[in-house]
Scaffold this active site. Structure first.
Site, PDB file in Angstrom:
ATOM      1  N   SER A   1      60.360  52.287  81.620  1.00  0.00           N
ATOM      2  CA  SER A   1      60.254  51.172  80.672  1.00  0.00           C
ATOM      3  C   SER A   1      59.934  49.863  81.381  1.00  0.00           C
ATOM      4  CB  SER A   1      61.547  51.025  79.856  1.00  0.00           C
ATOM      5  OG  SER A   1      61.345  50.210  78.730  1.00  0.00           O
TER       6      SER A   1
ATOM      7  N   SER B   1      62.461  47.589  73.744  1.00  0.00           N
ATOM      8  CA  SER B   1      61.362  48.252  74.454  1.00  0.00           C
ATOM      9  C   SER B   1      60.663  49.335  73.643  1.00  0.00           C
ATOM     10  CB  SER B   1      61.865  48.845  75.774  1.00  0.00           C
ATOM     11  OG  SER B   1      61.941  47.846  76.758  1.00  0.00           O
TER      12      SER B   1
ATOM     13  N   LYS C   1      56.992  49.032  73.241  1.00  0.00           N
ATOM     14  CA  LYS C   1      56.016  49.618  74.158  1.00  0.00           C
ATOM     15  C   LYS C   1      55.276  50.809  73.557  1.00  0.00           C
ATOM     16  CE  LYS C   1      58.270  48.164  78.491  1.00  0.00           C
ATOM     17  NZ  LYS C   1      59.571  47.617  78.082  1.00  0.00           N
TER      18      LYS C   1
END
Length: 385
Positions: free
Chosen positions: A117, A57, A60
């Site tokens: 997230s 993640s 991101k």
């Protein structure tokens, strides 16, 4: 024996630069790690920092960078309502439980991405900005190329494991460095807990996946990650004593180890290094006379803030400055590069910084020139031919 070994390790950390080490002294459980100072971009520590790994993640951060750019250029606004597609609502992994057709503001979706997230939240934003997630991913890869990142290729906007989706600790640090230039993002990433859909029967509690935000003073971001391929990852940023650093650890065996080792990296940075601020964006470097412009003169300023990194065990640098100008025109836009400021320590070049003008300079017309130089023109002491 243990005391002697501890003293030797501390001596190595204090006296020598600790990048390019054969052993990972600061984050021994990580597959790769890096520590940088933000204003200079200097690497304070690195281990296997260019190894291509699954970023989970932390992907991101690139999505957030494009979102912040879209907000700043006005193509989207914080209050805009985004409608979740089936593709977004069907996302697995971390979620904020978007339902197909549900409308949520950009502001709340940013909370969902930075705090929880949310894969569904980032896909909803990717489709809004790019028209489709696939097109948004193309934008992500284009941005990576613009930033000169050589160890990165994205296949999605969220970071779930996928073939040919990879990055490195170095590239993640560079993306994070670019992202924190948009200081608004830190207002989101520093929130430890909050709620979405407040006052409805679907009220959702968000708790930051980055526990250092709560438990380590000065940490205000930035992004965690975990998948089966990546292990536990973290990009953390911390500001203290006018210095901001970014630490990245990839491939950690647990979230506890990840947080502990990243915390140690941050402690190392602030114990060993400091920032010497030299110039702000408003610092007047020079004043130049203009002959064919409406103004008689204009002040010259740096295009960026200038700071130098120093080791706390060493003396602060006493720099010297050299100015070189390009051809100066009678019309100069504020922000236009007109020269270079070279900063030196003795003969060693430390930094080169672009120079611009403090205000826009307009070209003078005949009336302006007559009012400015009327007497000299009449007497023949000056000519503008």
């Amino acid at each position: 024996m243990k005391k002697i070994l501890f003293i030797i390790v501390v001596f190595l950390l204090v006296v020598q630069p600790v990048y390019g080490e054969e052993k990972n002294l600061l984050a021994p459980s990580a597959k790769s790690a890096i520590l940088i100072e933000v204003s200079t971009g200097e690497v304070l520590y690195e281990f296997n920092s260019h190894e291509k790994l699954a970023p989970a993640s932390m992907t991101k951060m690139m999505s957030l960078l494009l979102i912040m750019e879209a907000l700043e250029n006005g193509s989207i606004k914080y209050e805009d309502m985004v409608t979740a597609s089936k593709n977004a609502s069907d996302m697995g992994g971390s979620q904020i439980l978007l339902e197909e057709g549900e409308k949520m503001s950009v502001d709340d979706l940013l909370k969902g991405i930075t705090i929880a997230s949310g894969n569904d939240a980032v896909v909803a934003m990717a489709e809004t900005i790019g028209g489709s997630e696939a097109n948004f991913v193309n934008m992500m890869n284009k941005k990576a190329n613009e930033l000169g990142l050589k160890d990165t290729h994205f296949q999605n906007s969220h970071g779930l494991d996928e073939e040919n989706h990879y990055s490195s600790a170095y590239d993640m640090a560079m993306i994070a460095r670019e992202l924190v230039k948009h200081e608004k993002i830190l207002e989101y990433s520093s929130i430890y807990e909050t709620y979405l859909r407040t006052g409805t029967d679907r009220q959702t509690w968000l708790v930051n996946t980055n526990k250092l935000v709560r438990f380590k003073e000065g940490v205000d971001g930035l992004k965690t990650g975990y998948t089966g391929d990546s292990g536990y990852c973290l990009t953390a940023t911390m500001k203290k004593d006018n210095m901001r650093v970014i630490a990245v650890a990839m491939g950690e065996p647990s979230s506890t180890t990840r947080n502990s080792e990243v915390s140690s990296m941050l402690d190392y940075a602030f114990s060993q290094y400091g920032i010497q601020k030299l110039l702000s964006k408003d610092s007047v470097i020079d004043k130049i006379t203009l002959e064919k412009s409406k103004q008689e003169s204009v002040e010259v300023i740096p295009k960026e803030e200038v700071s130098l990194l120093y080791r706390k065990m060493s003396e602060k640098i006493v720099p010297t400055y050299e100015i070189s100008y390009h051809k100066i025109n009678s019309k100069i836009e504020k922000g236009e590069v007109i020269g270079t400021l070279t900063i030196k320590d003795d003969s060693k070049v430390l930094r080169k910084v672009d120079l611009t003008v403090k205000e826009t300079v307009r070209k003078a017309n005949i009336l302006d020139l007559f009012l400015k130089y009327g007497k000299d023109i009449i007497t023949g002491n000056i000519s503008f031919q």
